[in-house]
Scaffold this motif. Structure first.
Motif, PDB file in Angstrom:
ATOM      1  N   GLU A  89     -15.091  61.840 -33.016  1.00  0.00           N
ATOM      2  CA  GLU A  89     -14.938  61.327 -30.728  1.00  0.00           C
ATOM      3  C   GLU A  89     -14.851  63.184 -31.101  1.00  0.00           C
ATOM      4  N   ARG A  90     -16.397  62.806 -29.503  1.00  0.00           N
ATOM      5  CA  ARG A  90     -16.147  63.760 -28.459  1.00  0.00           C
ATOM      6  C   ARG A  90     -15.803  63.258 -27.663  1.00  0.00           C
ATOM      7  N   HIS A  91     -14.913  64.080 -26.503  1.00  0.00           N
ATOM      8  CA  HIS A  91     -14.928  63.487 -24.969  1.00  0.00           C
ATOM      9  C   HIS A  91     -14.552  64.525 -24.572  1.00  0.00           C
ATOM     10  N   HIS A  92     -14.892  64.760 -22.631  1.00  0.00           N
ATOM     11  CA  HIS A  92     -14.851  65.545 -22.037  1.00  0.00           C
ATOM     12  C   HIS A  92     -14.378  65.637 -21.224  1.00  0.00           C
ATOM     13  N   GLY A  93     -13.655  63.512 -20.872  1.00  0.00           N
ATOM     14  CA  GLY A  93     -12.483  63.520 -20.165  1.00  0.00           C
ATOM     15  C   GLY A  93     -12.199  62.634 -20.558  1.00  0.00           C
ATOM     16  N   GLY A  94     -11.381  62.545 -22.035  1.00  0.00           N
ATOM     17  CA  GLY A  94     -10.738  61.508 -22.410  1.00  0.00           C
ATOM     18  C   GLY A  94     -11.709  60.159 -22.198  1.00  0.00           C
ATOM     19  N   ILE A  95     -10.984  59.125 -22.661  1.00  0.00           N
ATOM     20  CA  ILE A  95     -11.649  58.502 -23.078  1.00  0.00           C
ATOM     21  C   ILE A  95     -11.718  57.352 -22.064  1.00  0.00           C
ATOM     22  N   ALA A  96     -12.713  56.720 -21.398  1.00  0.00           N
ATOM     23  CA  ALA A  96     -12.694  55.996 -20.478  1.00  0.00           C
ATOM     24  C   ALA A  96     -12.823  54.513 -20.454  1.00  0.00           C
ATOM     25  N   GLU A  97     -12.272  53.861 -19.874  1.00  0.00           N
ATOM     26  CA  GLU A  97     -11.278  52.083 -20.487  1.00  0.00           C
ATOM     27  C   GLU A  97     -11.995  51.155 -19.549  1.00  0.00           C
ATOM     28  N   ILE A  98     -13.593  50.666 -19.864  1.00  0.00           N
ATOM     29  CA  ILE A  98     -14.301  50.510 -18.931  1.00  0.00           C
ATOM     30  C   ILE A  98     -14.385  48.830 -18.797  1.00  0.00           C
ATOM     31  N   ASP A  99     -13.851  48.027 -18.058  1.00  0.00           N
ATOM     32  CA  ASP A  99     -14.058  46.562 -17.773  1.00  0.00           C
ATOM     33  C   ASP A  99     -15.293  46.134 -17.259  1.00  0.00           C
ATOM     34  N   PRO A 100     -15.462  45.637 -18.256  1.00  0.00           N
ATOM     35  CA  PRO A 100     -17.191  45.802 -18.329  1.00  0.00           C
ATOM     36  C   PRO A 100     -17.215  44.915 -17.125  1.00  0.00           C
ATOM     37  N   GLN A 101     -17.131  43.758 -16.574  1.00  0.00           N
ATOM     38  CA  GLN A 101     -17.584  43.357 -15.305  1.00  0.00           C
ATOM     39  C   GLN A 101     -17.461  43.854 -14.024  1.00  0.00           C
ATOM     40  N   ASP A 102     -16.701  44.959 -14.220  1.00  0.00           N
ATOM     41  CA  ASP A 102     -16.466  46.320 -13.150  1.00  0.00           C
ATOM     42  C   ASP A 102     -18.004  46.810 -13.385  1.00  0.00           C
ATOM     43  N   HIS A 103     -18.201  47.064 -14.527  1.00  0.00           N
ATOM     44  CA  HIS A 103     -19.957  48.739 -14.536  1.00  0.00           C
ATOM     45  C   HIS A 103     -20.953  47.758 -14.238  1.00  0.00           C
ATOM     46  N   ARG A 104     -22.008  48.959 -13.928  1.00  0.00           N
ATOM     47  CA  ARG A 104     -23.526  48.347 -13.675  1.00  0.00           C
ATOM     48  C   ARG A 104     -24.395  49.986 -14.427  1.00  0.00           C
ATOM     49  N   LEU A 105     -25.184  49.325 -14.421  1.00  0.00           N
ATOM     50  CA  LEU A 105     -26.337  50.413 -14.819  1.00  0.00           C
ATOM     51  C   LEU A 105     -27.029  50.263 -14.020  1.00  0.00           C
ATOM     52  N   ILE A 106     -27.316  51.680 -13.091  1.00  0.00           N
ATOM     53  CA  ILE A 106     -28.250  52.109 -12.094  1.00  0.00           C
ATOM     54  C   ILE A 106     -29.243  52.681 -13.241  1.00  0.00           C
ATOM     55  N   VAL A 107     -30.788  52.328 -12.630  1.00  0.00           N
ATOM     56  CA  VAL A 107     -32.334  53.055 -12.923  1.00  0.00           C
ATOM     57  C   VAL A 107     -32.717  53.165 -11.582  1.00  0.00           C
ATOM     58  N   HIS A 108     -32.716  54.426 -10.919  1.00  0.00           N
ATOM     59  CA  HIS A 108     -33.392  54.815 -10.113  1.00  0.00           C
ATOM     60  C   HIS A 108     -34.169  56.066  -9.742  1.00  0.00           C
ATOM     61  N   GLY A 109     -35.169  57.266  -9.088  1.00  0.00           N
ATOM     62  CA  GLY A 109     -35.710  57.576  -8.955  1.00  0.00           C
ATOM     63  C   GLY A 109     -37.375  57.977  -8.824  1.00  0.00           C
ATOM     64  N   LEU A 110     -37.899  57.827  -9.521  1.00  0.00           N
ATOM     65  CA  LEU A 110     -38.937  58.279  -9.464  1.00  0.00           C
ATOM     66  C   LEU A 110     -39.926  56.370  -9.854  1.00  0.00           C
ATOM     67  N   THR A 111     -39.129  55.466  -9.722  1.00  0.00           N
ATOM     68  CA  THR A 111     -39.454  53.894  -9.812  1.00  0.00           C
ATOM     69  C   THR A 111     -40.273  53.330  -8.842  1.00  0.00           C
TER      70      THR A 111
END
Ligand SMILES: Nc1nc2c(c(=O)[nH]1)N[C@H]1C(S)=C(S)[C@@H](COP(=O)(O)O)O[C@H]1N2
Ligand SMILES: [Mo]
Length: 425
Positions: A109-131
């Motif tokens: 494991e290599r992390h820079h700010g610890g392990i994020a414990e993400i609730d998948p229901q509250d997670h989104r992947l945003i795709v934007h910019g030159l699209t």
């Protein structure tokens, strides 16, 4: 390497010898020592305790764990290496593993700010910019894309970074343990970018993580469209929190830092963002004061995992030398092994799958009679690139670097069977 007749003969002798416990001689000390530390009542001709009682029934172990006798097989860290536990690294116990797949619980494991414990229901992947349009994808949305399965190694560019100025850490877990190799299930990044629609001037992608470090890296569009994945699974099950649950970027063959974990944002742009991790960090300071930047590819590398400092030679006689090799440029074509510090080389036997930008497992068999060995391995990939010696690497890169040390490793096997990290001149 094909085993020769004498090795074959001696193995027969060794195996016969093993029946008479302790007869293995000197090296047998380690083996016999372990056997003697146990309970003699469990040994033949007695009926062992596990035969005399019923074991756990099904359901007791809802999520399976390794045997309690394998408790020493764990990730380990080196406390003095980093100032905090949250921005730090733990290392894969390579010396305890075989084959090419790293079990999920043992991936470094290599992390820079610890392990994020993400609730998948509250997670989104945003795709934007030159699209053409911006996307905000849920995990359920990601599941509706076509998906693929790919086995790839991930190596931190800082792997072996402590060894630039000379042999330092005693164990391949610490010198080479910032690598793992797992099967990812994911959506080709190309499909997600096509869904958003790329503007004609799109050239770079910024990937950003949702952890406390909000890790960001710039990725050239050509790579993104080639073989990158937005992965949700490793070795079949959902990603572990340590590895970026519920979604991470897979950037085959390129430095681990770019494999953004806890991925929440992909921005399309026309030039790199020049973020911290590609300007201050993950650059290589050369002897003339200039710095190499955007050194994405992990060059061919290999290491003997057994014998190694944490896995000494147990007995004289037939000896299997084994290790891992990988190349960020493609497949490993050949691995050579030397017993005498690089003077003579023989071809090792690769066993198991040989896959694009994945680890291969190699074996070389020999007969060891207690003489000193200087064990080395060198990988050659399908571009013809040959893993360099540490000295050759230093001639070009100097010793200011931290990253991209793929020099040939040397292990000295002492007459006692103990192994240490050394360098040969
Ligand atoms: N979001 C995020 N992604 C990240 C990091 C991080 O700290 N945060 N570390 C990077 C580095 S430097 C490496 S080497 C790899 C390590 O991946 P692993 O922890 O699965 O071994 O993740 C990369 N992705
Ligand atoms: Mo890294």
């Amino acid at each position: 390497m094909n085993e020769d007749a004498s090795a074959r003969l001696s193995r027969r002798r060794l195996l016969t010898g093993a029946v008479g416990l302790g007869a293995a001689g000197l090296g047998g000390a380690a083996m016999a020592g372990r056997a003697l530390a146990g309970n003699a009542d469990n040994l033949p001709p007695h009926v062992p305790e596990w035969t005399r009682t019923l074991g756990d029934g099904v359901g007791v172990r809802a999520y399976g764990q390794p045997s309690k006798f394998e408790k020493h097989v764990v990730r380990r860290d080196v406390q003095w290496l980093t100032a905090s536990r949250e921005s730090s690294v733990s290392f894969t116990p390579l010396h305890e593993l075989d084959g090419i797949i790293t079990p999920n619980g043992l991936c470094f494991e290599r992390h820079h700010g610890g392990i994020a414990e993400i609730d998948p229901q509250d997670h989104r992947l945003i795709v934007h910019g030159l699209t053409d349009k911006a996307l905000m994808l849920t995990l359920a949305d990601l599941k509706r894309f076509p998906r693929v399965n790919r086995i790839h190694f991930l190596e931190c560019a800082a792997n072996s970074g402590m060894e630039w100025r000379g042999a330092q850490l005693n164990g391949c877990q610490y010198t080479h343990g910032m690598v793992h190799c797992v099967q990812y299930t994911g959506v080709p990044l190309k499909l997600i970018l096509e869904e958003a629609g790329l503007k004609p001037n799109a050239k770079w992608i910024l990937a950003e993580g949702a952890d406390a470090s909000a890790m960001t890296r710039s990725l050239p569009l050509a790579k993104a469209l080639d073989d990158c994945l937005v992965a949700t699974r490793m070795n079949g099950e959902m990603l572990r929190p340590e590895q970026g649950y519920p979604v991470r970027l897979v950037v085959p063959g390129w430095e681990g830092n770019m494999w953004v974990k806890w991925l929440r944002r992909l921005e399309v742009g026309d030039q790199p963002w020049q973020v911290r991790e590609e300007t201050s960090k993950y650059t290589d300071l050369l002897p003339d004061g200039r710095a190499r930047r955007f050194t994405f590819v992990m060059d061919a590398k290999s290491v003997i995992t057994s014998p190694s400092p944490q896995a000494p030679v147990a007995a004289k006689g037939f000896l299997v030398i084994s290790g891992l090799a990988w190349s960020g440029r493609g497949t490993v074509r050949r691995v050579d092994v030397s017993l005498d510090g690089g003077r003579n080389w023989r071809e090792a036997k690769i066993d198991g799958p040989v896959l694009d930008k994945a680890c291969v497992r190699f074996y070389a068999e020999t007969e060891w009679n207690g003489e000193e060995l200087l064990l080395q391995s060198r990988a050659i990939d399908d571009t013809g690139y040959v893993q360099p010696t540490k000295d050759d690497l230093r001639k070009i890169r100097g010793t200011n670097s931290i990253y991209h040390n793929n020099g040939i490793q040397t292990w000295r096997v002492a007459p006692s069977g103990e192994v240490e990290n050394v360098e040969v001149g």
